[in-house]
Design a protein around this motif. Structure first.
Motif, PDB file in Angstrom:
ATOM      1  N   LYS A 206     -19.103 -14.370 -41.910  1.00  0.00           N
ATOM      2  CA  LYS A 206     -18.543 -13.955 -40.622  1.00  0.00           C
ATOM      3  C   LYS A 206     -19.698 -13.450 -39.786  1.00  0.00           C
ATOM      4  O   LYS A 206     -20.494 -12.623 -40.257  1.00  0.00           O
ATOM      5  N   SER A 207     -19.813 -13.917 -38.580  1.00  0.00           N
ATOM      6  CA  SER A 207     -20.898 -13.401 -37.760  1.00  0.00           C
ATOM      7  C   SER A 207     -20.417 -13.035 -36.368  1.00  0.00           C
ATOM      8  O   SER A 207     -19.484 -13.638 -35.839  1.00  0.00           O
ATOM      9  N   LEU A 208     -21.070 -12.025 -35.821  1.00  0.00           N
ATOM     10  CA  LEU A 208     -20.777 -11.553 -34.471  1.00  0.00           C
ATOM     11  C   LEU A 208     -22.045 -11.670 -33.641  1.00  0.00           C
ATOM     12  O   LEU A 208     -23.132 -11.325 -34.107  1.00  0.00           O
ATOM     13  N   SER A 209     -21.906 -12.153 -32.429  1.00  0.00           N
ATOM     14  CA  SER A 209     -23.040 -12.173 -31.506  1.00  0.00           C
ATOM     15  C   SER A 209     -22.616 -11.428 -30.259  1.00  0.00           C
ATOM     16  O   SER A 209     -21.557 -11.692 -29.711  1.00  0.00           O
ATOM     17  N   MET A 210     -23.459 -10.500 -29.818  1.00  0.00           N
ATOM     18  CA  MET A 210     -23.114  -9.749 -28.613  1.00  0.00           C
ATOM     19  C   MET A 210     -24.375  -9.307 -27.901  1.00  0.00           C
ATOM     20  O   MET A 210     -25.456  -9.279 -28.500  1.00  0.00           O
ATOM     21  N   ASP A 211     -24.218  -9.050 -26.617  1.00  0.00           N
ATOM     22  CA  ASP A 211     -25.303  -8.401 -25.898  1.00  0.00           C
ATOM     23  C   ASP A 211     -26.600  -9.221 -25.945  1.00  0.00           C
ATOM     24  O   ASP A 211     -27.690  -8.682 -26.032  1.00  0.00           O
TER      25      ASP A 211
ATOM     26  N   GLU B 138     -10.961  -0.833 -26.904  1.00  0.00           N
ATOM     27  CA  GLU B 138     -10.263  -0.563 -28.164  1.00  0.00           C
ATOM     28  C   GLU B 138      -9.672  -1.840 -28.746  1.00  0.00           C
ATOM     29  O   GLU B 138      -9.749  -2.095 -29.951  1.00  0.00           O
ATOM     30  N   ALA B 139      -9.082  -2.627 -27.856  1.00  0.00           N
ATOM     31  CA  ALA B 139      -8.458  -3.870 -28.316  1.00  0.00           C
ATOM     32  C   ALA B 139      -9.509  -4.800 -28.908  1.00  0.00           C
ATOM     33  O   ALA B 139      -9.300  -5.402 -29.965  1.00  0.00           O
ATOM     34  N   THR B 140     -10.674  -4.890 -28.237  1.00  0.00           N
ATOM     35  CA  THR B 140     -11.737  -5.764 -28.736  1.00  0.00           C
ATOM     36  C   THR B 140     -12.204  -5.299 -30.114  1.00  0.00           C
ATOM     37  O   THR B 140     -12.377  -6.102 -31.037  1.00  0.00           O
ATOM     38  N   LYS B 141     -12.399  -3.974 -30.232  1.00  0.00           N
ATOM     39  CA  LYS B 141     -12.835  -3.452 -31.525  1.00  0.00           C
ATOM     40  C   LYS B 141     -11.821  -3.761 -32.617  1.00  0.00           C
ATOM     41  O   LYS B 141     -12.177  -4.093 -33.748  1.00  0.00           O
ATOM     42  N   MET B 142     -10.556  -3.660 -32.252  1.00  0.00           N
ATOM     43  CA  MET B 142      -9.516  -3.922 -33.248  1.00  0.00           C
ATOM     44  C   MET B 142      -9.561  -5.387 -33.694  1.00  0.00           C
ATOM     45  O   MET B 142      -9.444  -5.701 -34.873  1.00  0.00           O
ATOM     46  N   ILE B 143      -9.769  -6.278 -32.731  1.00  0.00           N
ATOM     47  CA  ILE B 143      -9.826  -7.709 -33.073  1.00  0.00           C
ATOM     48  C   ILE B 143     -11.054  -7.991 -33.927  1.00  0.00           C
ATOM     49  O   ILE B 143     -10.997  -8.735 -34.913  1.00  0.00           O
TER      50      ILE B 143
ATOM     51  N   ASN C 246     -12.556  -5.862 -35.885  1.00  0.00           N
ATOM     52  CA  ASN C 246     -12.282  -5.318 -37.221  1.00  0.00           C
ATOM     53  C   ASN C 246     -11.453  -6.280 -38.050  1.00  0.00           C
ATOM     54  O   ASN C 246     -11.694  -6.466 -39.243  1.00  0.00           O
ATOM     55  N   GLY C 247     -10.473  -6.888 -37.414  1.00  0.00           N
ATOM     56  CA  GLY C 247      -9.642  -7.859 -38.140  1.00  0.00           C
ATOM     57  C   GLY C 247     -10.452  -9.067 -38.562  1.00  0.00           C
ATOM     58  O   GLY C 247     -10.272  -9.608 -39.651  1.00  0.00           O
ATOM     59  N   PHE C 248     -11.396  -9.463 -37.700  1.00  0.00           N
ATOM     60  CA  PHE C 248     -12.215 -10.642 -37.964  1.00  0.00           C
ATOM     61  C   PHE C 248     -13.103 -10.426 -39.194  1.00  0.00           C
ATOM     62  O   PHE C 248     -13.272 -11.321 -40.018  1.00  0.00           O
ATOM     63  N   VAL C 249     -13.682  -9.226 -39.309  1.00  0.00           N
ATOM     64  CA  VAL C 249     -14.619  -8.984 -40.417  1.00  0.00           C
ATOM     65  C   VAL C 249     -13.926  -8.417 -41.659  1.00  0.00           C
ATOM     66  O   VAL C 249     -14.555  -8.238 -42.692  1.00  0.00           O
TER      67      VAL C 249
ATOM     68  N   MET D 174     -19.812   0.666 -42.737  1.00  0.00           N
ATOM     69  CA  MET D 174     -19.938  -0.644 -42.096  1.00  0.00           C
ATOM     70  C   MET D 174     -19.098  -0.707 -40.825  1.00  0.00           C
ATOM     71  O   MET D 174     -19.579  -1.133 -39.773  1.00  0.00           O
ATOM     72  N   ASN D 175     -17.856  -0.306 -40.937  1.00  0.00           N
ATOM     73  CA  ASN D 175     -17.006  -0.307 -39.754  1.00  0.00           C
ATOM     74  C   ASN D 175     -17.606   0.556 -38.655  1.00  0.00           C
ATOM     75  O   ASN D 175     -17.582   0.213 -37.484  1.00  0.00           O
TER      76      ASN D 175
END
Lengths: 466, 469
Positions: B349-354, B431-436, B438-441, B456-457
């Motif tokens: 699972k990977s996240l890219s931001m900023d 908050e909604a983005t963080k929740m999504i 969190n669900g993703f990872v 980690m969270n």
């Protein structure tokens, strides 16, 4: 406690890659310059086209051969793909056109090249009146210089690499298909190629241009003898450049089928430029050749374009079949789909190296890749490599790749309904490839392809080897 | 469609960016040479075979070109790095004996608390090049479990170390493994005797404190037949103005029927090059799991590998990467099926931001004859804004027919419908983005030990604070 054995290194492709690549067999640069002049004057080309060839040759000479270490090359057995720049005009007299393996029953237009020389050209009169062109490229350059100048080299195919540049400099077999704005061609345009019977190298160049809101189906079919062409161990080399240009809202259905001789090394350099709201489908059917490496780039730089790239192959013996593809999205809201399905027997091996590349401007792109490899023998192998490079966030991209045998469940299901194993296997393989083969816009050709694939794979093959 | 494209704000201050003004007891001059390698070996009073191995590896390192793939490595100046720094002159046996300034650093990381709570079976802490503190619960020691610094293991169990050292990752495996072999210092050595199950995780922390400092720990884990162990490693480094290099090597041997889980969370500061080679071999019916979290560093190139050498072995890689501003996480997994009836799972699972770049790079290899292998590779990427980049480079080389191999990957952004749903229920967009996210990872997080899952969270949220409004 014994020291651990190092991992098994059977058939390691890294050590295969360490094999010496085919030696470079370039003619001296001065000889190549002369050769370009000979080809160009032999084909009675206008001066501007000869200059264009020379420019391509200069680029080629400034570009090194692939070292074999590049990602796109390191899975290609280097000793099996010639690194040579040799080309020659075909002999002047070939007699009547021989029957072609893929000869169509129904067509809008037909062009037939034998050993690089055009022997037959036919164009339905109403389409000719409507402005459709199908002609050898050199002839078109004489008769319609403005059109050819506008489209020749309009994609980056001639700049692809050394092979691409040589392809632009050295071609002897050229094909130009032009569809004027708004013309909808109702039957397929055929271009048949008969491989040079003496096993000499062939450099072919295909240019298809569809102006805005036109539609055309172009089928290119190439055939050599069913077995080897040469007995001296030198692989006949075929390089095929394909340039496809679809203007705004145009629709090109392009299909290419090859059954080169068994000892041929074939390399394709194809680039399709897809205009605004234009559609392109590229079907590729790979049956013959010892090594068949197809590089196909889809350039989606305009909004709303759509491109499908659907390939099938049937491998046997020691065949090596590669699809190196790129779905390049720089335009808004465009979409593309890659689907490669292949069946491999004996010791044949397939590579799919497919890149979806989305530039920052490619928002709202949908791009997908599917690579499926069916292995019918223990010695066969496949390397599906689907790659995503994404620099836009509002996109839908996914890929899937799979390798495996004929599903035992499917065979069992069919047998439980009374179908003998041999026929069940044929049905599964046929069904596996049908998604791509059935898209080819000519029923007779589809039937020929089905027969060739079954013969190629010796279907029924090793039924139920569980 | 602009719901997630909030303006870029500077990333929040690096949480572990404190740095102790520690006077190093031994700090070799910058640069890499046979002299430096010999000096390291002299200081450690090593057996001759290790010195020769180091020098051989140095030759490999010098003769190999820099990798031309992966991340941007051109800025590393190998002559501008301290290859050995030591802050204390012995491994301390009790936390109380550890010098106060080092204790302060670790107190900030929360290590002793964790141990006092009995959550951890043993803690090894690596401060720059040497392991400064190691403890292992007495009951495990009685069962014959060894958990030492690798230097200490070389002194106390030289035959055991020699038997396995570089058998999984040879000195010439790659340029950075060669570098590590030449200048390695510290790391953990674990030996679990046959049948012994270590029921709570063994932990080690690594920190880089000195500027222009390279950290080259060498970890070797041997799980004997039927043994099981879970090793957890976390990494943090204070922020320094110039770039640091971390190049570790981890070798793991899973003997028949053993079960090893290796969990790493790296949160190096954003000027660290993290170039790590990790490989395990799994023998008959053994299970090897890598859990790999990459949050920090400037550039990480790390592809934990499992070689499935005998029938019945199972390999698993769970990988999570998050790339923020100025970061490139080039991480992935490598699984080699060299025997029949082996199975593997890769979940990434990977996240890219900023403006960050996340890359999954993997290899799945099935040798001819490795019949009835099953493997499933799943890579998902989430992009949080339009400035970021996500790549997937999964390579599969399948030379066997009777296999069941599947690979799938998706790249997407946070779904507008998901956001809308949550915001309709009163959550802010952030908050909604963080929740999504969190669900993703979540599939990876839930496989972490509790205290790591919490951390980690927290780290992911911290990283997102800079990116999401």
């Amino acid at each position: 406690m014994a020291r651990l054995a190092s991992p098994v290194r059977k058939r390691d492709r890294m050590s295969e890659a360490a094999l010496a690549p085919a030696p470079v067999q370039d003619l001296p640069a001065a000889r190549l310059v002369d050769l370009v002049d000979e080809i160009s004057s032999g084909l009675d080309e206008p001066t501007w086209l000869r200059d264009w060839r020379h420019a391509a040759l200069r680029r080629a000479l400034d570009t090194p051969w692939p070292s074999g270490k590049e990602e796109e090359w390191r899975r290609t057995p280097p000793e099996r793909l010639p690194r040579r720049a040799e080309s020659a005009l075909p002999p002047s007299s070939n007699g009547a056109a021989p029957t072609h393996l893929f000869a169509p029953r129904d067509r809008a237009a037909l062009l037939h090249h034998v050993g690089g020389r055009a022997v037959n050209a036919a164009l339905r009169s109403d389409l000719e009146a409507g402005g459709l062109l199908l002609a050898p490229l050199s002839q078109a350059a004489r008769e319609h210089p403005a059109l050819v100048q506008r489209w020749l080299g309009s994609t980056h195919a001639p700049a692809f690499d050394r092979y691409g540049a040589l392809g632009a400099a050295l071609w002897t077999q050229g094909m130009f298909c032009y569809v004027p704005a708004g013309l909808q061609v109702d039957h397929s345009v055929f271009h048949l190629t008969s491989q040079p019977a003496d096993g000499s190298d062939l450099w072919a160049y295909t240019l298809v241009a569809a102006e805005r809101e036109s539609a055309v189906s172009v089928i290119e079919a190439a055939a050599g003898p069913a077995d080897d062409l040469r007995d001296d161990g030198r692989a006949p080399f075929v390089h095929h450049t394909v340039e496809l240009a679809a203007e705004d809202a145009a629709n090109i259905q392009f299909a290419t089928v090859q059954r080169w001789s068994q000892d041929t090394a074939a390399l394709t350099t194809a680039v399709a430029a897809i205009g605004r709201d234009a559609q392109l489908r590229y079907n590729s059917v790979s049956i013959g050749a010892d090594l068949d490496k197809q590089r196909i780039d889809l350039e989606l730089a305009q909004p709303g374009g759509h491109a499908d790239l659907h390939g099938v192959f049937a491998g046997r013996g020691h065949q090596h079949i590669e699809h190196i593809t790129r779905q390049h999205h720089s335009g808004l809201n465009a979409s593309s789909e890659l689907l490669v399905r292949g069946v491999l027997t004996d010791e044949s091996h397939a590579v799919q190296y497919g890149v979806i590349r989305i530039d920052p401007g490619g928002q709202k792109t949908s791009a997908f890749q599917t690579m499926r490899n069916l292995l019918l023998d223990a010695g066969a192998g496949a390397d599906p490599i689907p790659i995503l490079e994404i620099e836009a966030d509002d996109v839908k991209c996914s890929h899937a790749a799979a390798v495996g045998p004929v599903s035992a469940d499917q065979l069992f299901y069919l047998q439980s309904r009374g179908i003998p194993p041999a026929i069940a296997e044929r049905m599964v393989v046929r069904g596996f490839l049908a998604e791509v083969v059935d898209e080819i816009a000519d029923q007779h050709l589809r039937e020929v392809i089905d027969e060739l694939i079954e013969a190629q794979l010796q279907i029924p093959h090793t039924v139920v080897s569980e | 469609m602009t719901t997630t494209t909030t303006p870029v704000t500077p990333r929040s201050e690096y949480e572990f960016g404190f740095h102790d003004d520690v006077e190093a007891l031994v700090k070799l001059p910058k640069g890499l040479s046979a002299d430096i390698v010999n000096t390291i070996s002299d200081i450690k009073e090593e057996p001759d075979w290790m010195r020769r191995l180091r020098l051989k590896a140095l030759d490999h390192f010098n003769s190999r070109p820099m990798p031309h793939w992966g991340g941007e490595l051109g800025d590393i100046d190998f002559n501008d790095i301290h290859y050995y720094v030591r802050a204390t002159d012995r491994d301390e046996s009790s936390w109380d004996d550890v010098p106060g300034y080092i204790k302060d650093t670790y107190d900030k990381l929360g290590i002793p608390e964790a141990e006092k709570q009995g959550l951890l079976a043993g803690v090894g802490a690596q401060y720059d090049s040497e392991v400064v503190y190691h403890n292992i619960r007495e009951d495990l020691e009685e069962k014959g479990v060894l958990f030492l610094g690798t230097d200490q293991a070389l002194r106390e169990h030289p035959d055991l170390v020699r038997e396995y050292f570089t058998t999984i990752i040879p000195p010439n495996d790659n340029k950075f493994a060669a570098l590590n072999t030449a200048v390695w210092s510290g790391g953990s050595f674990i030996y679990v005797p046959p049948g012994v199950e270590v029921d709570i995780p063994l932990q080690a922390y690594f920190r880089i404190n000195s500027e222009d400092m390279g950290q080259f720990e060498r970890t070797l884990i041997i799980a004997d037949e039927g043994a099981s162990v879970h090793y957890v490693e976390g990494c943090t480094a204070p922020i320094y103005s110039s770039d640091s290099l971390h190049s570790a090597v981890v070798e793991i041997i899973c003997k028949p029927g053993s079960n090893v889980r290796y969990t790493t969370i790296q949160n190096w500061s954003n000027n660290v090059y993290n170039l790590v080679t990790k490989r395990a071999v799994a023998q008959r019916d053994a299970v090897m799991t890598w859990v790999d979290g990459n949050l920090g560093s400037k550039l990480t190139m790390k592809y934990p590998a499992v070689y499935l050498m005998e029938p019945g072995a199972h390999g698993e890689v769970l990988s999570i990467a998050s790339a923020g501003q100025g970061q490139h996480q080039d991480a992935g997994a490598k699984i080699v099926h060299a025997a029949p009836n082996t199975t593997s799972v890769i979940t990434s699972k990977s996240l890219s931001m900023d403006g960050g770049r996340s890359t999954y790079r993997g290899l799945l290899k099935v040798y001819e004859g490795a019949e009835h292998c099953r493997s499933n590779v799943r890579c998902d990427a989430l992009m949080l804004d339009e400035h970021s980049r996500s790549d997937t480079y999964p390579t599969m080389e399948i030379d066997e027919k009777q296999v069941d191999i599947g690979h799938e990957a998706t790249v997407s952004k946070v779904g507008d419908e998901q956001l809308f749903y949550l915001m309709a229920r009163g959550l802010s967009e952030g908050e909604a983005t963080k929740m999504i996210v969190n669900g993703f990872v979540e599939p990876i997080i839930k496989s972490l030990p509790l205290e790591y899952a919490v951390e980690m969270n927290r780290l992911i949220e911290l990283q997102m604070d800079g990116a999401i409004g």
